[in-house]
Write a protein that holds these residues in place. Structure first.
Motif, PDB file in Angstrom:
ATOM      1  N   ASP A 149       0.814  -1.225   0.000  1.00 13.57           N
ATOM      2  CA  ASP A 149       0.000   0.000   0.000  1.00 13.57           C
ATOM      3  C   ASP A 149       0.845   1.272   0.000  1.00 13.57           C
ATOM      4  OD1 ASP A 149      -3.060  -0.807   0.525  1.00 13.57           O
ATOM      5  OD2 ASP A 149      -1.743  -2.203   1.567  1.00 13.57           O
ATOM      6  N   PHE A 150       2.098   1.167   0.415  1.00 17.11           N
ATOM      7  CA  PHE A 150       2.990   2.332   0.430  1.00 17.11           C
ATOM      8  C   PHE A 150       4.086   2.217  -0.626  1.00 17.11           C
ATOM      9  CE2 PHE A 150       1.549   1.478   4.822  1.00 17.11           C
ATOM     10  CZ  PHE A 150       0.787   2.616   5.038  1.00 17.11           C
ATOM     11  N   TYR A 151       3.896   1.332  -1.601  1.00 19.88           N
ATOM     12  CA  TYR A 151       4.982   1.063  -2.549  1.00 19.88           C
ATOM     13  C   TYR A 151       5.072   2.101  -3.659  1.00 19.88           C
ATOM     14  CZ  TYR A 151       8.501  -1.641  -4.974  1.00 19.88           C
ATOM     15  OH  TYR A 151       9.678  -2.029  -5.545  1.00 19.88           O
ATOM     16  N   LEU A 152       3.967   2.452  -4.248  1.00 19.39           N
ATOM     17  CA  LEU A 152       3.981   3.408  -5.361  1.00 19.39           C
ATOM     18  C   LEU A 152       3.875   4.856  -4.879  1.00 19.39           C
ATOM     19  CD1 LEU A 152       1.746   1.551  -7.967  1.00 19.39           C
ATOM     20  CD2 LEU A 152       4.242   1.527  -7.744  1.00 19.39           C
ATOM     21  N   ASP A 153       3.370   5.045  -3.673  1.00 19.36           N
ATOM     22  CA  ASP A 153       3.315   6.381  -3.071  1.00 19.36           C
ATOM     23  C   ASP A 153       3.217   6.204  -1.566  1.00 19.36           C
ATOM     24  OD1 ASP A 153       0.507   6.105  -2.281  1.00 19.36           O
ATOM     25  OD2 ASP A 153       0.030   6.408  -4.394  1.00 19.36           O
ATOM     26  N   ASP A 154       3.141   7.292  -0.835  1.00 14.69           N
ATOM     27  CA  ASP A 154       3.129   7.207   0.627  1.00 14.69           C
ATOM     28  C   ASP A 154       1.734   7.025   1.205  1.00 14.69           C
ATOM     29  OD1 ASP A 154       2.015   9.685   0.204  1.00 14.69           O
ATOM     30  OD2 ASP A 154       3.527  10.812   1.322  1.00 14.69           O
ATOM     31  N   GLY A 155       0.764   6.758   0.337  1.00  9.32           N
ATOM     32  CA  GLY A 155      -0.613   6.624   0.781  1.00  9.32           C
ATOM     33  C   GLY A 155      -1.391   7.918   0.701  1.00  9.32           C
ATOM     34  N   ARG A 156      -0.673   9.023   0.432  1.00 11.86           N
ATOM     35  CA  ARG A 156      -1.328  10.331   0.305  1.00 11.86           C
ATOM     36  C   ARG A 156      -0.921  11.023  -0.994  1.00 11.86           C
ATOM     37  NH1 ARG A 156       0.538  10.026   5.661  1.00 11.86           N
ATOM     38  NH2 ARG A 156      -1.122  10.023   7.245  1.00 11.86           N
ATOM     39  N   GLY A 157      -0.374  10.274  -1.920  1.00 16.43           N
ATOM     40  CA  GLY A 157       0.029  10.843  -3.197  1.00 16.43           C
ATOM     41  C   GLY A 157       1.454  11.362  -3.235  1.00 16.43           C
ATOM     42  N   GLY A 158       2.202  11.201  -2.130  1.00 19.55           N
ATOM     43  CA  GLY A 158       3.592  11.641  -2.101  1.00 19.55           C
ATOM     44  C   GLY A 158       4.535  10.554  -2.585  1.00 19.55           C
ATOM     45  N   PRO A 159       5.843  10.789  -2.522  1.00 21.21           N
ATOM     46  CA  PRO A 159       6.830   9.810  -2.999  1.00 21.21           C
ATOM     47  C   PRO A 159       6.683   8.459  -2.303  1.00 21.21           C
ATOM     48  CG  PRO A 159       7.871  11.928  -2.623  1.00 21.21           C
ATOM     49  CD  PRO A 159       6.484  12.038  -2.063  1.00 21.21           C
ATOM     50  N   PRO A 160       7.110   7.395  -2.957  1.00 21.23           N
ATOM     51  CA  PRO A 160       6.924   6.040  -2.409  1.00 21.23           C
ATOM     52  C   PRO A 160       7.732   5.805  -1.141  1.00 21.23           C
ATOM     53  CG  PRO A 160       8.313   5.980  -4.365  1.00 21.23           C
ATOM     54  CD  PRO A 160       7.774   7.373  -4.278  1.00 21.23           C
ATOM     55  N   LEU A 161       7.255   4.829  -0.346  1.00 23.08           N
ATOM     56  CA  LEU A 161       7.934   4.478   0.902  1.00 23.08           C
ATOM     57  C   LEU A 161       8.562   3.092   0.851  1.00 23.08           C
ATOM     58  CD1 LEU A 161       5.396   5.837   3.565  1.00 23.08           C
ATOM     59  CD2 LEU A 161       7.333   7.005   2.493  1.00 23.08           C
ATOM     60  N   GLY A 162       7.815   2.087   0.365  1.00 25.37           N
ATOM     61  CA  GLY A 162       8.427   0.769   0.283  1.00 25.37           C
ATOM     62  C   GLY A 162       7.461  -0.366   0.521  1.00 25.37           C
ATOM     63  N   ASN A 163       8.051  -1.535   0.761  1.00 22.45           N
ATOM     64  CA  ASN A 163       7.332  -2.801   0.887  1.00 22.45           C
ATOM     65  C   ASN A 163       7.351  -3.270   2.336  1.00 22.45           C
ATOM     66  OD1 ASN A 163       8.218  -6.007   1.031  1.00 22.45           O
ATOM     67  ND2 ASN A 163       6.460  -5.684  -0.303  1.00 22.45           N
ATOM     68  N   LEU A 164       6.286  -3.997   2.711  1.00 23.98           N
ATOM     69  CA  LEU A 164       6.195  -4.640   4.019  1.00 23.98           C
ATOM     70  C   LEU A 164       5.881  -6.108   3.797  1.00 23.98           C
ATOM     71  CD1 LEU A 164       3.948  -1.820   5.421  1.00 23.98           C
ATOM     72  CD2 LEU A 164       6.275  -2.244   6.247  1.00 23.98           C
ATOM     73  N   GLN A 165       6.529  -6.961   4.556  1.00 23.98           N
ATOM     74  CA  GLN A 165       6.245  -8.393   4.445  1.00 23.98           C
ATOM     75  C   GLN A 165       6.542  -9.056   5.782  1.00 23.98           C
ATOM     76  OE1 GLN A 165       9.975 -10.438   2.383  1.00 23.98           O
ATOM     77  NE2 GLN A 165       9.316  -8.646   1.185  1.00 23.98           N
ATOM     78  N   LEU A 166       5.882 -10.168   6.016  1.00 20.32           N
ATOM     79  CA  LEU A 166       6.140 -10.902   7.240  1.00 20.32           C
ATOM     80  C   LEU A 166       7.550 -11.484   7.232  1.00 20.32           C
ATOM     81  CD1 LEU A 166       2.764 -12.789   7.716  1.00 20.32           C
ATOM     82  CD2 LEU A 166       3.750 -11.149   9.312  1.00 20.32           C
TER      83      LEU A 166
END
Length: 501
Positions: free
Chosen positions: A322-339
């Motif tokens: 959910d934060f891979y292509l953007d920060d969730g608010r239309g800003g630059p991406p943050l990354g991936n989360l996985q277990l």
């Protein structure tokens, strides 16, 4: 010049790049020799013993590198048939299509790739079949186009993880099944442990040995030689072609001539080998060999709910983009989360040595363990250098603000999902969090050592096919991308180079 043994193709390293490449080229009939400095992982009780693996460091290499300040550290890279994949988490996920284009981050812009996602897509599909990937499409909004579905359905969530999935969905996140290279039934038959960071001795992990090397060795023209450390590459008198390799095995030195040399020793060791093999390094007219080293910005995020027991064994089945292509608010991406693989008390003890294991067990039983990954940007001053056999790795982190924002955003969601205690800890240089980028591909010989098919601009019979070639780190696990490119290059060599052999 080499005057002894002669082969058509010498492959230095048997990890994801070398093992997969050898499998891809094996049907050509070329005489292929895979040179691996380590041995096979032998089956023993230790391969499933968390104390032996994490507390005693039984499988870690017996060597030290220097950091940028000249301080020695044990690098946590692995020297076995199959390379680092013997202990990897078996996450076989594609780079997103956007990762092949320049991406604007808070701390800079990535350079993009010399070709688009569509060029590599068919080879991703082949690699997913070769590594028998378990996954499912339609859950991840960032998933790039697939020409074929995954060959197997996803590894099932354990009950505790299925409940965690629902809690995360309840706060607006979209967990998806991680694409995994694991036969979970075969793995669990050997012992009920996680597979992430546990060495595979032939019990269900789809790694570079069990898939790549095994497939290659099914052909009589392919040989694997273990305990064979390549110390340098040898050059023809004209300085253009690579003549072969110098090998140390059982205390004896020998030379092997090869018509094609494929370097696949890993992002640090491949760069170091090129730098040692010539006065200014081989394939280095651009002065970029060893530069642009990248290592994912990564943290463990532990979500604790004292009211809920996590009785999962392996845990590692969910990803969040959910934060891979953007920060969730239309800003630059943050990354991936996985277990992460299940973090038990003996694993925690390896990092929190003063705490009693029983107390750590009480925490572990109530926690769900996550891995946060953000992109590291290429920097020419983040680099590998050598002094004789001594390797110096001066990693200069970038994009750290982005990573801190990812961890913060995820912690907020976890608390909203009912986890009152959320802790995080960054991984340091001892953990090889997807090292890459030191001998990268490009379209300009003045700026990159390799062309888009991983051929050295300076030496037409030298290829570098491991994480070194990656021009960007993206923010997902690189193994499948390395495998796909290895298959693409093997096909290119079979069609364009073998007629000269």
């Amino acid at each position: 010049m080499p005057s002894g043994e002669r082969v058509d193709v010498a492959v230095v390293g048997s990890g994801m790049g070398g093992g997969t490449f050898a499998a891809g080229l094996a049907a050509s009939g070329a005489k292929i020799l895979i040179l691996e400095r380590g041995e096979r992982v032998a089956d023993s009780n230790a391969v499933r013993d968390a104390r032996a693996i994490f507390q005693q460091g039984l499988f870690r290499p017996q060597e030290s590198w220097l950091d940028g300040a000249g301080q020695a550290f044990n690098p946590g890279n692995y020297y076995y048939v199959g390379g680092n994949t013997k202990l990897y988490g078996a996450v076989l996920i594609r780079y997103r299509a956007q990762d092949f284009e320049p991406i604007v981050h808070r701390d800079g812009t990535t350079p993009g790739w010399p070709f688009p996602y569509e060029e590599l897509e068919p080879w991703y599909t082949v690699a997913e079949r070769q590594y028998r990937v378990r996954g499912a499409l339609g859950f991840d909004r960032t998933e790039p186009w697939h020409s074929k579905p995954y060959p197997f359905g996803p590894v099932p969530d354990e009950s505790a993880i299925a409940k965690a999935r629902e809690r995360l969905k309840g706060v607006g996140l979209n967990p998806f099944p991680l694409p995994l290279g694991i036969d979970i039934d075969k793995w669990m038959q050997r012992a009920k442990t996680p597979w992430d960071a546990f060495p595979d001795a032939g019990h269900g992990k789809m790694d570079a040995e069990s898939c790549g090397v095994k497939e290659a060795l099914a052909h009589p023209n392919v040989e694997l030689r273990t305990n064979a450390r390549v110390d340098r590459l040898l050059v023809e008198p004209d300085g253009k072609s690579i003549a072969g390799v110098e090998v140390l095995r059982d205390g004896e030195r020998s030379t092997i001539s090869a018509k094609v040399v494929v370097l696949a020793a890993g992002a640090v060791n491949s760069a170091a080998l090129l730098l040692r093999s010539g006065k200014s390094g081989l394939a280095n007219r651009s002065d970029t060999v060893g530069r642009h080293f990248m290592n994912h910005n990564a943290s463990a995020v532990v979500a604790i709910d004292p009211r809920v027991i996590n009785d999962s064994v392996y845990q590692k089945t969910l990803g969040i983009n959910d934060f891979y292509l953007d920060d969730g608010r239309g800003g630059p991406p943050l990354g991936n989360l996985q277990l992460l693989g299940r973090v038990t008390a003996p694993i925690l003890k390896a990092n929190i040595r003063l705490a009693p294991e029983w107390a750590l067990g009480a925490i572990s039983k109530r926690s769900v363990d996550w891995y946060a990954i953000s992109e590291d940007l290429p920097n020419p001053e983040s680099r590998v250098t050598v002094d004789g056999r001594q390797i110096r790795l001066d990693w200069k982190r970038s994009n750290w603000t982005t990573h801190e924002m990812l961890v913060k955003a995820f912690k907020e969601r976890l608390r909203s999902a009912g986890y009152p205690i959320v802790l995080s800890r960054a991984f340091d240089r001892r953990t090889p969090s997807h090292q890459c980028g030191t001998v990268r591909i490009g379209v300009d010989p003045a700026k990159s050592p390799l062309d888009p098919f991983c051929r050295a601009w300076d030496h037409p019979n030298l290829f570098v096919i491991d994480a070194s070639f990656l021009p960007t780190s993206a923010a997902v696990n690189p193994s499948l991308t390395i495998a796909a490119q290895a298959l693409r290059v093997a096909d290119h060599i079979a069609k364009n180079d073998l007629q000269r052999i």
